[in-house]
Design a protein around this motif. Structure first.
Motif, short mmCIF file in Angstrom:
data_model
loop_
_atom_site.label_atom_id
_atom_site.label_comp_id
_atom_site.label_asym_id
_atom_site.label_seq_id
_atom_site.Cartn_x
_atom_site.Cartn_y
_atom_site.Cartn_z
N CYS A 92 0.81 -1.22 0.00
CA CYS A 92 0.00 0.00 0.00
C CYS A 92 0.84 1.27 0.00
N GLN A 93 2.11 1.16 0.27
CA GLN A 93 3.04 2.29 0.26
C GLN A 93 2.50 3.47 1.06
N GLY A 94 1.93 3.17 2.24
CA GLY A 94 1.44 4.22 3.10
C GLY A 94 0.09 4.81 2.70
N ARG A 95 -0.52 4.27 1.68
CA ARG A 95 -1.82 4.77 1.22
C ARG A 95 -2.91 3.85 1.75
N ALA A 96 -3.50 4.27 2.85
CA ALA A 96 -4.48 3.44 3.57
C ALA A 96 -5.66 3.04 2.69
N GLU A 97 -6.06 3.91 1.76
CA GLU A 97 -7.23 3.59 0.93
C GLU A 97 -7.02 2.35 0.07
N LEU A 98 -5.77 2.05 -0.25
CA LEU A 98 -5.48 0.84 -1.03
C LEU A 98 -5.68 -0.43 -0.20
N CYS A 99 -5.49 -0.31 1.10
CA CYS A 99 -5.60 -1.49 1.98
C CYS A 99 -6.98 -1.65 2.59
N GLU A 100 -7.84 -0.67 2.44
CA GLU A 100 -9.17 -0.75 3.06
C GLU A 100 -9.94 -2.01 2.67
N PRO A 101 -9.94 -2.44 1.40
CA PRO A 101 -10.65 -3.68 1.08
C PRO A 101 -10.05 -4.90 1.79
N LEU A 102 -8.74 -4.94 1.94
CA LEU A 102 -8.09 -6.04 2.65
C LEU A 102 -8.50 -6.03 4.11
N GLU A 105 -11.99 -7.31 4.57
CA GLU A 105 -12.06 -8.77 4.46
C GLU A 105 -11.62 -9.45 5.77
N LEU A 106 -10.60 -8.88 6.40
CA LEU A 106 -10.05 -9.50 7.60
C LEU A 106 -10.90 -9.25 8.83
N THR A 107 -11.67 -8.20 8.85
CA THR A 107 -12.46 -7.90 10.04
C THR A 107 -13.57 -8.91 10.27
N CYS A 108 -13.96 -9.64 9.25
CA CYS A 108 -15.02 -10.64 9.43
C CYS A 108 -14.47 -11.92 10.07
N CYS A 109 -13.18 -12.06 10.17
CA CYS A 109 -12.58 -13.25 10.76
C CYS A 109 -12.93 -13.31 12.20
#
Length: 109
Positions: A92-102, A105-109
């Motif tokens: 994500c190179q420090g760009r949080a918006e790129l990681c938001e989908p990831l 996905e992980l919060t449902c675990c």
């Protein structure tokens, strides 16, 4: 996490038997499984599986623990977390918006 450590972990997981064993151990956290249970689940011989287990231990993915007369294997969740964070932060190179989908996905675990 250093790049060398991430490469060791990725290399250890780059084999079907080791990947399956690690995933099984993650599902059995925090209790872990005996080495015999892992061998049985793998369908491999004890000697063949012990080679795979040694690779996982060396990479820091599995933590062996002596309980009485049994050797219990546990997934090192901190190593898994470190790898995922290393990959996501680098990706994500420090760009949080790129990681938001990831993250979603992980919060449902």
């Amino acid at each position: 996490m250093e790049p060398e450590a991430s490469l060791a972990i990725l290399g250890a997981l780059a084999h079907p038997t080791r990947l399956d064993a690690f995933r099984l151990l993650v599902r059995h956290e925090p209790d872990g499984l005996s080495t015999g249970q892992l061998v049985d689940a793998s369908g491999q011989t004890q000697s063949t599986f012990s080679t795979h287990l040694a690779v996982l231990v060396k990479a820091g993915l599995v933590l062996p623990e002596k309980r009485g007369r049994q050797q219990i294997q546990r997934a090192n969740i901190n190593a898994l977390k470190g790898l995922v964070l290393f990959l996501a932060k680098d990706c994500c190179q420090g760009r949080a918006e790129l990681c938001e989908p990831l993250v979603a996905e992980l919060t449902c675990c």
